[in-house]
Write a protein that holds these residues in place. Sequence first.
Motif, PDB file in Angstrom:
ATOM      1  N   UNK A  18      24.465 -91.368  27.796  1.00  0.00           N
ATOM      2  CA  UNK A  18      24.753 -90.004  28.217  1.00  0.00           C
ATOM      3  C   UNK A  18      24.655 -89.002  27.085  1.00  0.00           C
ATOM      4  N   UNK A  19      25.715 -88.177  26.946  1.00  0.00           N
ATOM      5  CA  UNK A  19      25.715 -87.104  25.965  1.00  0.00           C
ATOM      6  C   UNK A  19      26.112 -87.564  24.562  1.00  0.00           C
ATOM      7  N   UNK A  20      26.533 -88.805  24.391  1.00  0.00           N
ATOM      8  CA  UNK A  20      27.048 -89.234  23.089  1.00  0.00           C
ATOM      9  C   UNK A  20      26.035 -89.119  21.944  1.00  0.00           C
ATOM     10  N   UNK A  21      24.770 -89.491  22.129  1.00  0.00           N
ATOM     11  CA  UNK A  21      23.821 -89.310  21.006  1.00  0.00           C
ATOM     12  C   UNK A  21      23.696 -87.856  20.563  1.00  0.00           C
ATOM     13  N   UNK A  22      23.666 -86.942  21.530  1.00  0.00           N
ATOM     14  CA  UNK A  22      23.544 -85.535  21.173  1.00  0.00           C
ATOM     15  C   UNK A  22      24.819 -85.021  20.528  1.00  0.00           C
TER      16      UNK A  22
END
Length: 271
Positions: A18-22
């Motif tokens: 999900x949004x964790x890499x960003x």
Amino acid sequence: MNIGSYTLLIARPSGNLGWWPRAGIAAAAAVLLWWAARGSQVSFGELAKGLPWIADFLSRMFPPNWAFLDKLVQPAIETIQIAIWGTLLAVILALPVCFLAARNLTPNMAVYHAVRQVLNITRGINEIILALVFVAAVGLGPFPGVLALAVHGAGMLGKFFSESIEEIDQGPIEALRSTGAGPIQIIIFGVLPQVITAWIAVVLYRFETNLRQATVLGMVGAGGIGFELVGSMKLFQYQDTATCILVIIVMVMAADYMSTQLRARIQQGSR
């Protein structure tokens, strides 16, 4: 949301994470900015405290001393001459090596990497440092400024020229090679027609840059209007300084207008 092959950060993330890499990238960017701010001692509070001093300095510059314009005519012309010859010599120095610095034309990768490093070195040294070296070598005057702009500009133009060559269509090159054409023929009939428009635009932009840099090089004894600018500041003749700055701004604006018009005409002619 996709633009070409790039995905904008606001697009919905794909994958299980999900949004964790960003979020991790954003956190790393924030830490990098904080680290850079500490190292460079960024302080908007100190800037706010110094605003009255800036206002006091600017107030001493007005009104400009228009009588000083008579003394700036020759230095301004000299600055333009420095920029012209600095650009011309930079082109002359960059042309022979740019073909060796292009992956699709270089004879082997050893030559490619060697030439690339030479270009990195020449553009990695600031023009002011080069001007100081050449002032020590040939003395005060505009010629050290010309040499400084030429050496630094050769590195910049060589890089731009070689990258333009790497982006050309390989079809005409292969067709010429299949007919037994030599390297010179390939460059004249296969490479130059594809890159000449971009090269002219880059050279015009480099001239604008050199005109601005030539005003700075005068501060280290390389002639031009920068020499008058520094002299007026050392003598606390701030109204003369204001006149110098206004003349420099007019010169840069005129060069920008002329180069913009020339680039527009060249682009229209290439269509």
